[in-house]
Write an enzyme that holds these catalytic residues in place. Structure first.
Site, PDB file in Angstrom:
ATOM      1  N   ARG A  56       0.837  -1.191   0.000  1.00 42.78           N
ATOM      2  CA  ARG A  56       0.000   0.000   0.000  1.00 42.78           C
ATOM      3  C   ARG A  56       0.877   1.247   0.000  1.00 42.78           C
ATOM      4  O   ARG A  56       1.818   1.365   0.775  1.00 42.78           O
ATOM      5  CB  ARG A  56      -0.898   0.005   1.227  1.00 42.78           C
ATOM      6  CG  ARG A  56      -1.866   1.169   1.231  1.00 42.78           C
ATOM      7  CD  ARG A  56      -2.801   1.068   2.392  1.00 42.78           C
ATOM      8  NE  ARG A  56      -3.852   2.063   2.225  1.00 42.78           N
ATOM      9  CZ  ARG A  56      -5.021   1.972   2.777  1.00 42.78           C
ATOM     10  NH1 ARG A  56      -5.324   0.933   3.506  1.00 42.78           N
ATOM     11  NH2 ARG A  56      -5.916   2.911   2.605  1.00 42.78           N
ATOM     12  N   SER A  70      -9.268   8.235  17.480  1.00 39.87           N
ATOM     13  CA  SER A  70      -9.891   7.042  18.048  1.00 39.87           C
ATOM     14  C   SER A  70      -8.939   6.340  19.017  1.00 39.87           C
ATOM     15  O   SER A  70      -9.340   5.903  20.093  1.00 39.87           O
ATOM     16  CB  SER A  70     -10.295   6.084  16.920  1.00 39.87           C
ATOM     17  OG  SER A  70     -10.754   4.856  17.433  1.00 39.87           O
ATOM     18  N   GLY A  75      -7.700   3.741  22.801  1.00 40.14           N
ATOM     19  CA  GLY A  75      -6.528   2.886  22.776  1.00 40.14           C
ATOM     20  C   GLY A  75      -6.486   2.046  21.510  1.00 40.14           C
ATOM     21  O   GLY A  75      -7.376   2.131  20.663  1.00 40.14           O
ATOM     22  N   GLN A  78      -6.772  -3.363  18.053  1.00 43.07           N
ATOM     23  CA  GLN A  78      -6.152  -4.500  17.362  1.00 43.07           C
ATOM     24  C   GLN A  78      -4.638  -4.290  17.289  1.00 43.07           C
ATOM     25  O   GLN A  78      -4.173  -3.329  16.675  1.00 43.07           O
ATOM     26  CB  GLN A  78      -6.717  -4.646  15.945  1.00 43.07           C
ATOM     27  CG  GLN A  78      -6.126  -5.824  15.183  1.00 43.07           C
ATOM     28  CD  GLN A  78      -6.653  -5.897  13.762  1.00 43.07           C
ATOM     29  OE1 GLN A  78      -7.440  -5.072  13.335  1.00 43.07           O
ATOM     30  NE2 GLN A  78      -6.191  -6.899  13.028  1.00 43.07           N
ATOM     31  N   GLY A  95      -0.415  -3.382   9.884  1.00 45.54           N
ATOM     32  CA  GLY A  95      -0.848  -2.378  10.856  1.00 45.54           C
ATOM     33  C   GLY A  95      -0.132  -1.053  10.720  1.00 45.54           C
ATOM     34  O   GLY A  95       0.040  -0.332  11.703  1.00 45.54           O
ATOM     35  N   GLU A  96       0.280  -0.698   9.486  1.00 52.71           N
ATOM     36  CA  GLU A  96       1.047   0.548   9.327  1.00 52.71           C
ATOM     37  C   GLU A  96       0.220   1.788   9.669  1.00 52.71           C
ATOM     38  O   GLU A  96       0.743   2.763  10.205  1.00 52.71           O
ATOM     39  CB  GLU A  96       1.612   0.669   7.903  1.00 52.71           C
ATOM     40  CG  GLU A  96       2.532   1.869   7.755  1.00 52.71           C
ATOM     41  CD  GLU A  96       3.436   1.806   6.535  1.00 52.71           C
ATOM     42  OE1 GLU A  96       3.980   2.854   6.165  1.00 52.71           O
ATOM     43  OE2 GLU A  96       3.604   0.711   5.965  1.00 52.71           O
ATOM     44  N   ARG A  97      -1.079   1.774   9.376  1.00 51.80           N
ATOM     45  CA  ARG A  97      -1.921   2.924   9.719  1.00 51.80           C
ATOM     46  C   ARG A  97      -1.966   3.115  11.240  1.00 51.80           C
ATOM     47  O   ARG A  97      -1.851   4.238  11.744  1.00 51.80           O
ATOM     48  CB  ARG A  97      -3.331   2.764   9.160  1.00 51.80           C
ATOM     49  CG  ARG A  97      -3.411   2.875   7.641  1.00 51.80           C
ATOM     50  CD  ARG A  97      -4.826   2.711   7.130  1.00 51.80           C
ATOM     51  NE  ARG A  97      -5.662   3.833   7.507  1.00 51.80           N
ATOM     52  CZ  ARG A  97      -6.621   3.801   8.434  1.00 51.80           C
ATOM     53  NH1 ARG A  97      -6.857   2.675   9.100  1.00 51.80           N
ATOM     54  NH2 ARG A  97      -7.341   4.861   8.707  1.00 51.80           N
ATOM     55  N   ASN A 130      -3.028  -6.985   3.376  1.00 54.96           N
ATOM     56  CA  ASN A 130      -3.582  -5.818   2.694  1.00 54.96           C
ATOM     57  C   ASN A 130      -4.735  -6.170   1.772  1.00 54.96           C
ATOM     58  O   ASN A 130      -5.674  -5.392   1.627  1.00 54.96           O
ATOM     59  CB  ASN A 130      -2.483  -5.091   1.916  1.00 54.96           C
ATOM     60  CG  ASN A 130      -1.733  -4.101   2.786  1.00 54.96           C
ATOM     61  OD1 ASN A 130      -2.144  -2.966   2.921  1.00 54.96           O
ATOM     62  ND2 ASN A 130      -0.654  -4.548   3.414  1.00 54.96           N
ATOM     63  N   ARG A 133      -8.076  -6.010   3.434  1.00 47.55           N
ATOM     64  CA  ARG A 133      -8.607  -4.733   3.885  1.00 47.55           C
ATOM     65  C   ARG A 133      -9.809  -4.317   3.048  1.00 47.55           C
ATOM     66  O   ARG A 133      -9.920  -4.658   1.873  1.00 47.55           O
ATOM     67  CB  ARG A 133      -7.533  -3.645   3.833  1.00 47.55           C
ATOM     68  CG  ARG A 133      -6.346  -3.913   4.745  1.00 47.55           C
ATOM     69  CD  ARG A 133      -5.411  -2.716   4.774  1.00 47.55           C
ATOM     70  NE  ARG A 133      -6.106  -1.559   5.323  1.00 47.55           N
ATOM     71  CZ  ARG A 133      -6.234  -1.314   6.621  1.00 47.55           C
ATOM     72  NH1 ARG A 133      -5.713  -2.155   7.497  1.00 47.55           N
ATOM     73  NH2 ARG A 133      -6.864  -0.253   7.055  1.00 47.55           N
TER      74      ARG A 133
END
Length: 304
Positions: A56, A70, A75, A78, A95-97, A130, A133
């Protein structure tokens, strides 16, 4: 609440274990590996690097701000997934975002699953993660499938098992990569849907694809209307396309060569009309205010 506190304390305990040079876990056979692999560990964010295999490339700043808000409120629900590279050195697998949002908040640690994986396994995990997603565009998904074929040597059947998708679904995504790059960009930018793209694949000639693509945009055609136009075109051809070919034959060679350069530069199919006396007109289409301003900057850049 007590259970959550206990789980977090356990994560910090495992984190301390990983920082101990005498417990530098490098494989699943190493001592204490079973205590770490598959458990949630609180890792120092500074110990984590981004994944160079991340398929991505587009990260919306607005969505990252929303995610950060958020995380600040609730917290990280995930945990991210990382692979261990060495002592106090990890690389993101997925989990880069969440990672980016957490860094923007100035968090010092982040909950993570620790994996032991080589480069190929890491690439495969990142690609499969990815593909699952919901917010990827069709071209991003198609490119991820193609990388699994080219770099992991997976067949469509194997990919079907890995990602839990039908083989026909995978094939439909891969076929999108046969579209002209301008159309692929239009799909990524949301100008047309995957349904439009699938319909356009039935047109082999990319210049004809672009002609119909421009018509979809200008006339705001639905997928059903696009399918009807393409079905008629493939069965009998249209008067419009026939007359256009006739016009193309009268366009000078120097203009034909220039049309491609113009189209690539502006990111759209450029229309050129030339009269018998040699005079002509160039038409540059745009699809939104943002697109118009983009083209304007390109023109102004050339005039400086």
């Amino acid at each position: 609440m007590a259970k959550a506190t206990k789980k977090q304390a356990l994560g910090r305990g495992l984190s301390a274990l990983l920082k101990d040079p005498s417990n530098d876990i490098q494989s699943v056979q190493d001592k204490n590996a079973d205590k770490v692999i598959g458990n949630i560990v609180e890792l120092d964010i500074d110990f984590i690097e981004v994944n160079p295999f991340q398929p991505r490339t587009n990260f919306s700043e607005e969505s990252l701000r929303e995610l950060a808000s958020s995380i600040k409120e609730l917290g990280i629900i995930q945990p991210i997934t990382v692979r261990k590279l060495g002592l106090n050195k990890y690389q993101l697998v997925s989990g880069e975002r969440r990672f980016r949002a957490s860094k923007s908040l100035g968090l010092e640690t982040i909950p993570a699953y620790v994996r032991i994986a080589n480069d190929q396994e890491s690439l495969e995990m990142a690609l499969v993660e990815n593909i699952q997603r919901q917010d990827l565009d069709p071209i991003e998904i198609a490119l991820s499938y193609q990388r699994l074929i080219d770099e992991i040597n997976l067949t469509q059947e194997q990919m079907s098992e890995r990602v839990g998708k039908k083989r026909s679904t995978i094939a439909n995504y891969l076929r999108l990569l046969k579209l002209d790059p301008i159309i692929q960009t239009g799909m990524r930018d949301g100008f047309i849907s995957m349904g439009h793209g699938r319909a356009l694949i039935a047109i082999e000639d990319q210049s004809e694809q672009l002609d119909i693509y421009e018509k979809i945009l200008s006339d705001k055609l639905s997928v059903r209307e696009t399918e009807n136009i393409i079905r008629d075109f493939n069965s009998t051809g249209s008067a419009e396309s026939t007359s256009k070919k006739s016009e193309d034959n009268e366009i000078p060679k120097f203009v034909k060569k220039g049309i491609t350069a113009f189209s690539e530069y502006f990111g759209h199919k450029i229309d050129v009309k030339v009269s018998k006396n040699g005079k002509g007109k160039i038409t540059i289409p745009f699809h939104s205010e943002e697109d118009f301003n983009r083209i304007k900057k390109l023109v102004q850049g050339d005039s400086k």
